[in-house]
Design a protein around this motif. Structure first.
Motif, PDB file in Angstrom:
ATOM      1  N   GLU A 170       0.933  -1.157   0.075  1.00  0.00           N
ATOM      2  CA  GLU A 170      -0.055   0.171  -0.115  1.00  0.00           C
ATOM      3  C   GLU A 170       0.696   1.347  -0.013  1.00  0.00           C
ATOM      4  O   GLU A 170       0.476   2.073  -0.606  1.00  0.00           O
ATOM      5  CB  GLU A 170      -0.942   0.111   1.196  1.00  0.00           C
ATOM      6  N   CYS A 171       2.017   1.323   0.737  1.00  0.00           N
ATOM      7  CA  CYS A 171       2.912   2.201   0.536  1.00  0.00           C
ATOM      8  C   CYS A 171       3.256   2.783  -0.582  1.00  0.00           C
ATOM      9  O   CYS A 171       3.519   3.920  -1.138  1.00  0.00           O
ATOM     10  CB  CYS A 171       4.053   1.952   1.836  1.00  0.00           C
ATOM     11  N   VAL A 172       3.711   1.591  -1.312  1.00  0.00           N
ATOM     12  CA  VAL A 172       4.342   1.787  -2.723  1.00  0.00           C
ATOM     13  C   VAL A 172       3.267   2.331  -3.617  1.00  0.00           C
ATOM     14  O   VAL A 172       3.530   3.110  -4.429  1.00  0.00           O
ATOM     15  CB  VAL A 172       4.996   0.378  -3.235  1.00  0.00           C
ATOM     16  N   ASP A 173       2.078   1.934  -3.432  1.00  0.00           N
ATOM     17  CA  ASP A 173       0.913   2.358  -4.330  1.00  0.00           C
ATOM     18  C   ASP A 173       0.545   3.974  -3.886  1.00  0.00           C
ATOM     19  O   ASP A 173       0.278   4.620  -4.780  1.00  0.00           O
ATOM     20  CB  ASP A 173      -0.420   1.511  -3.927  1.00  0.00           C
ATOM     21  N   LEU A 174       0.991   4.277  -2.703  1.00  0.00           N
ATOM     22  CA  LEU A 174       0.904   5.662  -2.496  1.00  0.00           C
ATOM     23  C   LEU A 174       1.968   6.236  -2.757  1.00  0.00           C
ATOM     24  O   LEU A 174       2.256   7.537  -2.860  1.00  0.00           O
ATOM     25  CB  LEU A 174       0.768   5.836  -0.948  1.00  0.00           C
ATOM     26  N   GLY A 175       2.814   5.840  -3.618  1.00  0.00           N
ATOM     27  CA  GLY A 175       4.165   6.520  -4.293  1.00  0.00           C
ATOM     28  C   GLY A 175       5.371   6.868  -3.221  1.00  0.00           C
ATOM     29  O   GLY A 175       6.203   7.417  -3.528  1.00  0.00           O
ATOM     30  N   LEU A 176       5.318   5.887  -2.161  1.00  0.00           N
ATOM     31  CA  LEU A 176       6.316   5.958  -1.244  1.00  0.00           C
ATOM     32  C   LEU A 176       7.396   4.716  -1.458  1.00  0.00           C
ATOM     33  O   LEU A 176       7.348   3.791  -1.912  1.00  0.00           O
ATOM     34  CB  LEU A 176       5.538   6.020   0.314  1.00  0.00           C
ATOM     35  N   TYR A 177       8.503   5.216  -0.924  1.00  0.00           N
ATOM     36  CA  TYR A 177       9.715   4.082  -0.709  1.00  0.00           C
ATOM     37  C   TYR A 177       9.675   3.605   0.413  1.00  0.00           C
ATOM     38  O   TYR A 177       9.230   4.186   1.231  1.00  0.00           O
ATOM     39  CB  TYR A 177      11.188   4.984  -1.223  1.00  0.00           C
ATOM     40  N   ASN A 203      11.728   0.301  -5.525  1.00  0.00           N
ATOM     41  CA  ASN A 203      10.943   0.782  -4.303  1.00  0.00           C
ATOM     42  C   ASN A 203      11.628   0.966  -3.127  1.00  0.00           C
ATOM     43  O   ASN A 203      11.245   1.173  -1.924  1.00  0.00           O
ATOM     44  CB  ASN A 203       9.564   0.149  -4.115  1.00  0.00           C
ATOM     45  N   LEU A 204      13.037   0.364  -2.900  1.00  0.00           N
ATOM     46  CA  LEU A 204      13.576   0.220  -1.768  1.00  0.00           C
ATOM     47  C   LEU A 204      14.886   1.275  -1.567  1.00  0.00           C
ATOM     48  O   LEU A 204      15.493   1.573  -2.594  1.00  0.00           O
ATOM     49  CB  LEU A 204      14.153  -1.091  -1.692  1.00  0.00           C
ATOM     50  N   LEU A 205      15.137   1.733  -0.463  1.00  0.00           N
ATOM     51  CA  LEU A 205      16.346   2.561  -0.061  1.00  0.00           C
ATOM     52  C   LEU A 205      17.036   1.648   1.114  1.00  0.00           C
ATOM     53  O   LEU A 205      16.396   0.837   1.458  1.00  0.00           O
ATOM     54  CB  LEU A 205      15.862   3.908   0.487  1.00  0.00           C
TER      55      LEU A 205
END
Length: 462
Positions: A170-177, A203-205
């Motif tokens: 869901e975080c990725v779907d919201l555009g977050l890393y 999508n990972l840091l």
């Protein structure tokens, strides 16, 4: 030539007393371990100011400014003004953070934490800066607020990610890393390893969160940026990638999110993933597949593949350099390589003389394109060929791949697979696991055609 290691520690706290005695030595160790840049993160006004000061004296240090949720109760209008001013006046400030919610310690009332978090999200939006979000035992409230503020174009990272795979998605779907700390090495942290395995590298840091959360084998000791390499090695193990792959991809991710020293990239003709060398010889394609990533992004595993021209044989060979030592050389790139059949044959011929193993990734429509059976021309030059089958019937194939050949397109792919067995030692049919696709039906078709089958993860290229 071996790829040099370049990691970015996207979350460190190096402004405090923990590093006063050996600050310069700590930076030297980080550089020797391949950590090229560090983002030191403010947790209150004092540490935010110190973080900003450090950026003035060290080329490799960047900063963010914010107030940790522990101190939310003490945030005033003046606090927001100071953080805004620091963010605007510090050239190397790259984010607002860390901000967020901490319902584990509860050092500030939860309703006030939420109010302050929301105000900082608004501030970041006004300044067009990403956010660095702290989330401890507050997953649902964090997601709720992010959903409610989505229209503001919030971008950023969930630092020290501690949610499950569903939350990660869901975080990725919201555009977050999602930022992965040293806790991924802890024996008991299967949940985070599941997240790393289930989320695309793009999508990972990576972060140290030093001086806290030192990875194994330093667990329990003071953490520092040089230990980031151990976290990267664990991520590489989980993703089936090399350490260099993980460094390259996560560095690009950090540069993209934070704008940290990103340089304009030239397209790669030859690029390494794991221990295979891929050749990017055209961006043209005979299909227009609905799931193809190049329609939104020309990066694959951190390599930029948008060609400004189609390279010649001499350019390809120059880009390859010394081909010995690779497991295989793969004609792939961001286009259909067999559109350039003559170049493929000539480069493969030169590489075979040097003892290289050759593979081609193709959509299997070369015989239609060239109006002849081209497979005999690859005999003795190609060791393996992977053909994108992608469907079990013509209707599904046309829908997914938008082939210009109509019903003949799918039939041609099946015929190509059958014919390829006569000339190429290893023939594999593949299918991208597009949501709703009956992958098992595609597998059964591949078995009927007498070839091996491989699933390719949806939205995970390379």
């Amino acid at each position: 030539m071996p790829e040099s290691l370049s990691l970015i520690d996207t979350h460190a706290h190096i402004d405090g007393k923990e590093f006063q005695a050996d600050f310069d030595a700590m930076l030297t160790r980080a550089a020797l371990a391949g950590v090229s840049r560090i983002i030191t993160v403010g947790a209150d006004i004092e540490s935010s100011r110190k973080a900003c000061e450090l950026t003035c004296h060290h080329d490799t240090i960047y900063c963010s400014v914010g107030v940790h949720p522990h101190d939310a109760e003490r945030v005033s209008e003046k606090t927001y003004d100071i953080i805004r001013q620091l963010a605007m006046e510090t050239p190397k400030n790259v984010a607002i953070g860390e901000i967020g919610l901490d319902f584990y310690r509860d050092r500030s009332p939860r309703d006030i934490q939420e109010q302050v978090f929301r105000r900082f999200l608004i501030l970041a939006s006004e300044l067009s800066l990403p956010v660095i979000i702290h989330d401890r035992e507050a997953h649902e409230p964090i997601l709720r607020i992010l959903r409610e503020e989505k229209s503001r174009g919030i971008r950023g990272v969930l630092h020290c990610f501690s949610g499950d795979l569903n939350m990660a998605r869901e975080c990725v779907d919201l555009g977050l890393y999602l930022s992965i700390p040293g806790t991924v090495t802890f024996p008991s942290n299967d949940q985070l390893r599941t997240v790393v395995s289930g989320i695309r590298m793009e999508n990972l840091l990576l972060e140290s969160d030093c001086p806290y959360l030192a990875p194994v084998p330093f667990r329990g000791k003071r953490n520092e940026p040089s230990y980031l390499k151990f976290t990267a090695e664990k991520v590489a193990e989980l993703k089936g990638l090399s350490l260099e792959d993980v460094a390259r991809i996560t560095t690009l991710n950090a540069e993209t999110l934070f704008g940290v020293g990103r340089k304009e990239q030239q397209a790669s003709i030859a690029y390494k993933i794991r221990n295979s060398l891929y050749l990017n010889i055209t961006n043209r394609c005979s299909n227009r597949c609905s799931f193809c990533a190049k329609f939104s992004d020309f990066f694959v595993k951190g390599h930029f593949l948008r060609l400004d021209h189609e390279p010649s044989v001499s350019e390809v060979m120059a880009a390859i350099g010394d081909p010995t030592g690779y497991d295989e050389i793969v004609f792939c790139g961001y286009g259909e390589p067999l559109l350039r059949l003559d170049l493929v044959r000539e480069v493969a011929r030169l590489l075979k003389k040097m003892g290289c193993r050759i593979r081609i990734n193709t959509d299997g429509q070369a015989n239609l394109i060239h109006a002849r059976n081209i497979l005999p021309e690859l005999a003795g030059l190609v060791d393996a060929i992977s053909v994108s089958l992608n469907a079990a019937d013509s209707e599904t194939y046309e829908k997914l791949c938008a082939t210009p050949f109509g019903t003949a397109g799918f039939a041609s792919v099946c015929d190509f697979l059958t014919e390829a067995k006569k000339y190429i030692p290893t023939v594999v049919a593949s299918a991208v696991t597009v949501p709703g696709l009956d992958v098992e039906a595609v597998r059964r078709l591949a078995e009927t055609l007498g070839v091996d089958f491989r699933e390719r993860e949806y939205a995970d290229v390379g």
